[in-house]
Scaffold this motif. Structure first.
Motif, PDB file in Angstrom:
ATOM      1  N   ILE A  27       5.090   9.117 -14.706  1.00  0.00           N
ATOM      2  CA  ILE A  27       4.237   8.802 -15.861  1.00  0.00           C
ATOM      3  C   ILE A  27       4.677   7.492 -16.509  1.00  0.00           C
ATOM      4  O   ILE A  27       3.849   6.643 -16.863  1.00  0.00           O
ATOM      5  N   TYR A  28       5.981   7.324 -16.649  1.00  0.00           N
ATOM      6  CA  TYR A  28       6.504   6.084 -17.241  1.00  0.00           C
ATOM      7  C   TYR A  28       6.142   4.879 -16.376  1.00  0.00           C
ATOM      8  O   TYR A  28       5.758   3.818 -16.892  1.00  0.00           O
ATOM      9  N   ALA A  29       6.260   5.038 -15.055  1.00  0.00           N
ATOM     10  CA  ALA A  29       5.909   3.933 -14.153  1.00  0.00           C
ATOM     11  C   ALA A  29       4.431   3.574 -14.268  1.00  0.00           C
ATOM     12  O   ALA A  29       4.059   2.396 -14.262  1.00  0.00           O
ATOM     13  N   LEU A  30       3.576   4.595 -14.390  1.00  0.00           N
ATOM     14  CA  LEU A  30       2.140   4.338 -14.545  1.00  0.00           C
ATOM     15  C   LEU A  30       1.854   3.620 -15.855  1.00  0.00           C
ATOM     16  O   LEU A  30       0.983   2.732 -15.913  1.00  0.00           O
ATOM     17  N   LEU A  31       2.561   3.995 -16.915  1.00  0.00           N
ATOM     18  CA  LEU A  31       2.368   3.328 -18.200  1.00  0.00           C
ATOM     19  C   LEU A  31       2.765   1.858 -18.140  1.00  0.00           C
ATOM     20  O   LEU A  31       2.233   1.023 -18.885  1.00  0.00           O
ATOM     21  N   ILE A  32       3.709   1.531 -17.276  1.00  0.00           N
ATOM     22  CA  ILE A  32       4.139   0.141 -17.124  1.00  0.00           C
ATOM     23  C   ILE A  32       3.201  -0.624 -16.188  1.00  0.00           C
ATOM     24  O   ILE A  32       2.811  -1.770 -16.463  1.00  0.00           O
ATOM     25  N   VAL A  33       2.822   0.007 -15.081  1.00  0.00           N
ATOM     26  CA  VAL A  33       2.065  -0.693 -14.045  1.00  0.00           C
ATOM     27  C   VAL A  33       0.589  -0.839 -14.414  1.00  0.00           C
ATOM     28  O   VAL A  33      -0.018  -1.894 -14.143  1.00  0.00           O
ATOM     29  N   TYR A  34      -0.004   0.170 -15.058  1.00  0.00           N
ATOM     30  CA  TYR A  34      -1.454   0.122 -15.297  1.00  0.00           C
ATOM     31  C   TYR A  34      -1.880  -1.057 -16.166  1.00  0.00           C
ATOM     32  O   TYR A  34      -2.896  -1.701 -15.862  1.00  0.00           O
ATOM     33  N   PRO A  35      -1.173  -1.390 -17.273  1.00  0.00           N
ATOM     34  CA  PRO A  35      -1.595  -2.582 -18.030  1.00  0.00           C
ATOM     35  C   PRO A  35      -1.573  -3.862 -17.199  1.00  0.00           C
ATOM     36  O   PRO A  35      -2.451  -4.717 -17.361  1.00  0.00           O
ATOM     37  N   LEU A  36      -0.592  -3.980 -16.293  1.00  0.00           N
ATOM     38  CA  LEU A  36      -0.567  -5.146 -15.413  1.00  0.00           C
ATOM     39  C   LEU A  36      -1.748  -5.134 -14.460  1.00  0.00           C
ATOM     40  O   LEU A  36      -2.390  -6.177 -14.222  1.00  0.00           O
ATOM     41  N   PHE A  37      -2.048  -3.958 -13.919  1.00  0.00           N
ATOM     42  CA  PHE A  37      -3.199  -3.833 -13.026  1.00  0.00           C
ATOM     43  C   PHE A  37      -4.496  -4.146 -13.759  1.00  0.00           C
ATOM     44  O   PHE A  37      -5.362  -4.866 -13.238  1.00  0.00           O
ATOM     45  N   ASN A  38      -4.632  -3.644 -14.981  1.00  0.00           N
ATOM     46  CA  ASN A  38      -5.837  -3.901 -15.758  1.00  0.00           C
ATOM     47  C   ASN A  38      -5.968  -5.387 -16.107  1.00  0.00           C
ATOM     48  O   ASN A  38      -7.074  -5.943 -16.152  1.00  0.00           O
ATOM     49  N   MET A  39      -4.838  -6.041 -16.358  1.00  0.00           N
ATOM     50  CA  MET A  39      -4.861  -7.468 -16.643  1.00  0.00           C
ATOM     51  C   MET A  39      -5.381  -8.248 -15.432  1.00  0.00           C
ATOM     52  O   MET A  39      -6.170  -9.199 -15.578  1.00  0.00           O
ATOM     53  N   ILE A  40      -4.960  -7.837 -14.237  1.00  0.00           N
ATOM     54  CA  ILE A  40      -5.397  -8.529 -13.027  1.00  0.00           C
ATOM     55  C   ILE A  40      -6.890  -8.339 -12.790  1.00  0.00           C
ATOM     56  O   ILE A  40      -7.607  -9.302 -12.483  1.00  0.00           O
ATOM     57  N   ILE A  41      -7.382  -7.103 -12.937  1.00  0.00           N
ATOM     58  CA  ILE A  41      -8.812  -6.877 -12.688  1.00  0.00           C
ATOM     59  C   ILE A  41      -9.672  -7.539 -13.765  1.00  0.00           C
ATOM     60  O   ILE A  41     -10.802  -7.952 -13.493  1.00  0.00           O
ATOM     61  N   CYS A  42      -9.138  -7.670 -14.994  1.00  0.00           N
ATOM     62  CA  CYS A  42      -9.897  -8.357 -16.041  1.00  0.00           C
ATOM     63  C   CYS A  42     -10.002  -9.849 -15.755  1.00  0.00           C
ATOM     64  O   CYS A  42     -10.951 -10.499 -16.214  1.00  0.00           O
ATOM     65  N   SER A  43      -9.039 -10.395 -15.013  1.00  0.00           N
ATOM     66  CA  SER A  43      -9.121 -11.810 -14.653  1.00  0.00           C
ATOM     67  C   SER A  43     -10.238 -12.077 -13.651  1.00  0.00           C
ATOM     68  O   SER A  43     -10.609 -13.238 -13.427  1.00  0.00           O
TER      69      SER A  43
END
Length: 284
Positions: A27-43
């Motif tokens: 869960i902690y890893a997902l909380l860290i990785v998902y914002p980065l993933f969302n930042m990439i797809i928003c680009s």
């Protein structure tokens, strides 16, 4: 395979505890990785789609924003400036910090404790609190609007923590290594360069990541001391993407995506040194 055997032969309570810990880590890893993933797809989405569907995948991925940011927005120049500042600062921090740490850890002399306390005070006292005298000092030295101003400041910020950390690593190295090297005719610098430094690679990796990431992300000092647009670093350059009345969020997320790549590579290349023993293989 060993881990599976240990898990299969452990008790029920321990199994439940292990599962809970692993679940929390995931869960902690997902909380860290998902914002980065969302930042990439928003680009890859236009600003309107980002505002309407911020967490959805892009309907039609568009990579043109990367070319626009890198070429048209002069992001290449900001990126190169950050590379220059970070690399030069880290060279000064690692060279002078490791030398000072080696001297403190291995040589006992009158005033050595006082010198250690002086370095420790550099960790306690925030340099930003002395921005006014620091600004006057940099101005009197004629270093305003120069890379040297922020490089020297970052080196001064990083050396105290580097000395504090590496002194502990140097102290943990068996003294027999130095005795053997001296019997072979090595002088102090040879021992430091070819014996001690390779042994404390985990410490070097630690202080590199510990100092490089804040330097790379620092906004305050480049904003104060670097006024020319051609000298701006990534954080300051990214701030120019934010408009007073409107913001092109596609360009902002694209710039952020490019900016995190070097630090991810740094973590990837140096992570292996954390799991190595401090003196593994040093004594045969």
């Amino acid at each position: 395979m060993t881990g599976n055997l240990r898990f299969s032969h452990t008790g029920i309570i321990n199994k439940v505890f292990i599962i809970i810990v692993l679940t929390l880590m995931i869960i902690y890893a997902l909380l860290i990785v998902y914002p980065l993933f969302n930042m990439i797809i928003c680009s890859l989405k236009p600003t309107q789609e980002i505002l309407l569907h911020p967490f959805a995948l892009p309907e039609s991925p568009d990579f043109s924003s990367y070319k626009q940011v890198w070429v048209d927005m002069e992001f290449e120049n900001f990126f190169l400036n950050s590379i220059i500042v970070t690399v030069c600062s880290m060279v000064l921090i690692l060279v002078f910090g490791s030398m000072a740490a080696y001297g403190i850890a291995r040589y006992v002399f009158k005033g050595s404790l006082l010198i250690s306390m002086l370095f420790l005070s550099g960790i306690i006292l925030p340099l930003k609190a002395a921005i006014i005298p620091l600004f006057m000092l940099i101005r009197n030295l004629g270093l305003m609007d120069s890379f040297l101003s922020v490089i020297f400041i970052f080196a001064a910020m990083g050396i105290p923590s580097t000395v504090f950390i590496l002194a502990g690593f140097f102290s943990a190295v068996p003294i027999d290594l130095e005795y053997a090297a001296r019997m072979d005719g090595c002088n102090d610098f040879t021992i430091y360069r070819y014996i001690m430094m390779p042994v404390i690679l985990p410490g070097i990796a630690l202080v590199t990541i510990y100092n490089a990431v804040p330097i790379w992300n620092d906004f305050f000092f480049p904003l104060v001391f670097l006024h020319s647009r051609t000298l701006k670093t990534l954080p300051v350059g990214l701030s120019s993407f934010l408009g007073q009345y409107s913001t092109n969020w596609t360009l902002v997320f694209t710039g952020l995506t490019i900016a995190i790549v070097p630090m991810i590579l740094l973590y990837t290349m140096m992570s292996k040194y954390f799991i190595k023993g401090l003196t593994a293989g040093a004594v045969k």
